[in-house]
Design a protein around this motif. Structure first.
Motif, short mmCIF file in Angstrom:
data_model
loop_
_atom_site.label_atom_id
_atom_site.label_comp_id
_atom_site.label_asym_id
_atom_site.label_seq_id
_atom_site.Cartn_x
_atom_site.Cartn_y
_atom_site.Cartn_z
N PRO A 24 -15.33 -32.17 -0.80
CA PRO A 24 -14.12 -31.79 -1.55
C PRO A 24 -14.16 -32.21 -3.01
CG PRO A 24 -13.53 -32.63 0.61
CD PRO A 24 -15.00 -32.89 0.44
N VAL A 77 -10.13 -22.45 -2.24
CA VAL A 77 -10.51 -22.74 -0.85
C VAL A 77 -10.01 -24.12 -0.44
CG1 VAL A 77 -12.44 -23.01 0.75
CG2 VAL A 77 -12.51 -21.22 -1.00
N LEU A 78 -10.12 -25.10 -1.33
CA LEU A 78 -9.63 -26.45 -1.02
C LEU A 78 -8.13 -26.45 -0.79
CD1 LEU A 78 -11.62 -28.71 -3.52
CD2 LEU A 78 -11.68 -28.85 -1.02
N GLY A 81 -7.63 -23.45 2.41
CA GLY A 81 -8.46 -23.43 3.61
C GLY A 81 -8.97 -22.04 3.94
N ALA A 113 -14.20 -22.82 3.95
CA ALA A 113 -13.82 -24.20 4.27
C ALA A 113 -14.28 -24.59 5.66
CB ALA A 113 -12.31 -24.37 4.15
N LEU A 115 -12.92 -27.30 8.33
CA LEU A 115 -11.74 -28.14 8.51
C LEU A 115 -12.00 -29.27 9.49
CD1 LEU A 115 -9.02 -25.34 8.75
CD2 LEU A 115 -9.88 -26.50 6.73
N ARG A 120 -7.45 -30.61 7.53
CA ARG A 120 -7.78 -30.72 6.11
C ARG A 120 -9.23 -30.30 5.87
NH1 ARG A 120 -4.70 -36.25 3.97
NH2 ARG A 120 -2.73 -35.86 5.04
N VAL A 121 -9.50 -29.83 4.66
CA VAL A 121 -10.86 -29.39 4.31
C VAL A 121 -11.76 -30.61 4.14
CG1 VAL A 121 -12.25 -28.16 2.63
CG2 VAL A 121 -9.95 -27.34 3.16
N LEU A 124 -17.10 -27.74 2.04
CA LEU A 124 -17.07 -26.37 1.54
C LEU A 124 -18.44 -25.74 1.77
CD1 LEU A 124 -15.31 -27.13 -1.83
CD2 LEU A 124 -14.31 -25.79 0.01
#
Length: 408
Positions: A24, A77-78, A81, A113, A115, A120-121, A124
């Motif tokens: 991240p 994306v962060l 998601g 992403a 998860l 949560r991410v 990536l």
């Protein structure tokens, strides 16, 4: 493949396309063999390094936007998601053999992403297809045609970026106006007698995903108050206006209706006449300190939570009905009651506090329960801050969050 153990690390390295894994913080966590080969960098020059330190924009090209566009995609994306496929990018790469010499390169990136259990991410996936040779080959043996194609693509990319920038500025202005309207309609609550309460509203990080949530506290006859939160489907200025209408209607209904269920029935009838109020959710509780009893009713909303002094948590989920306007005909709404003890804490919230994409609601509520237990000794104001700190994503939530905490 039943009975076969798959070595996913080996599969990752053998993928025929360029794939890298980023943290991240946009540091390279891993890169497959094709990524290493096509990028012209060794694993040691990639893993553990910041992406834009390894691949900065060409400093000799004042119009270079590859790094900025890639960063924007990764941040989307962060925040969401969701997978993000980028338009074709010109992103030059510095030659390691000839420092200061930049090689013209074209890339087609896709970012996705990975998860964690909490939604949560955690990683990536950065997949890249290099199309430099394809772009140049489109000109055949005529280098002039290749340069014309390059110029056209570059011009179209710049035009698209300008359109996106204008849209971003427009969205930013709408966000500013919507938040100002939201603030005007959700002022700090008036004191609720000698009882302590805290309220919070946190807008979504996205420019358009704001202003559908509300809260309200209403003094009732005797040592009694009504506490409510709600959530309008939709975002932006329209949602803020609908939110204001529903909040005002429920506040008025709470003063004259005989309990939370009747108040929500009145609100349901009113919502049918308000465009954009369909499927809005709300929960209302009436707290009576004379009898140490709380009655409540929910219209499709996440359950209110009662934190007891011993650390146990009770979800108020015994009087839940569909959202507002979901039924074509009027049906009485359910109502339930629960006793409370002095020192217990009531917590009402909207889904932005707990829900995460692709995460089961039980996991979300378990995270809320854990946070409440760990912070049960706090007064309402610091408890509200602790819950937001524990439960909202570090980079900001993708949905509004409203929160009300009352010490009973």
């Amino acid at each position: 493949m039943t009975g076969v153990d798959i070595d996913y690390a080996a599969v990752f390295q053998a993928l025929p396309g360029m794939v890298a894994l980023l943290t991240p913080e946009l540091m390279y966590a891993d890169a497959n063999e094709e990524f290493v080969r096509m990028s012209g960098r060794t694993r040691e020059q990639l893993v553990g390094k910041y992406l834009f330190d390894v691949f900065p924009d060409n400093p000799n090209d004042s119009g270079a936007t590859g790094a900025r566009n890639l960063r924007a995609s990764l941040m989307r994306v962060l925040e969401t998601g969701e997978r993000d496929a980028m338009a074709l990018q010109r992103y030059d790469v510095e030659s390691l053999e000839r420092p200061g010499t930049w090689m013209e390169r074209y890339w087609s990136p896709v970012n996705a992403a990975v998860l964690g259990p909490d939604g949560r991410v955690v990683l990536l996936v950065h997949r890249v297809e290099e199309v430099t040779e394809l772009i140049k080959a489109r000109g055949g043996t005529d280098g002039g045609r290749a340069r014309v194609l390059e110029a056209e693509l570059y011009t179209r990319a710049r035009e698209l970026q300008e359109v996106n920038e204008r849209l971003r500025q427009s969205h930013a202005r709408e966000r500013e106006v919507a938040l100002a309207l939201q603030e005007a309609m959700l002022p700090a609550p008036s004191p609720v007698g000698h009882h302590r309460a805290a309220v919070r509203y946190r807008p979504a990080v996205s420019a358009l995903n704001v202003c559908g949530d509300w809260y309200d506290l209403v003094d009732l006859p005797g040592d009694c108050i009504a506490v409510a939160v709600g959530d309008v489907v939709g975002h932006g200025l329209r949602a803020a206006c609908v939110m204001g209408l529903l909040r005002s209607a429920l506040s008025a209904a709470s003063l004259v209706a005989g309990g939370p269920a009747r108040a929500l029935e009145v609100l349901d009838l009113y919502a049918r006449s308000v465009d954009g109020a369909e499927s809005a959710t709300a929960v209302e509780t009436h707290i009576d300190w004379d009898t140490h009893t709380m009655t409540y009713s929910s219209a499709g909303h996440p359950p209110a939570t009662l934190l007891h002094t011993d650390g146990t948590v009770t979800f108020l989920d015994q009087a839940t009905d569909p959202p507002l306007g979901a039924r074509p005909e009027h049906v009485p709404r359910p109502e339930a009651a629960i006793a409370f003890s002095e020192g217990d804490t009531l917590v009402l919230y909207t889904d932005g506090l707990v829900e995460r994409r692709r995460e089961d609601i039980d996991t979300s509520l378990a995270r809320l329960t854990d946070s409440l237990r760990r912070h049960r000794g706090l007064a309402p104001e610091p408890l509200a801050d602790a819950l937001l700190r524990d439960l909202l994503p570090v980079g900001g939530a993708t949905d509004d969050t409203a929160l009300v905490i009352v010490r009973l």
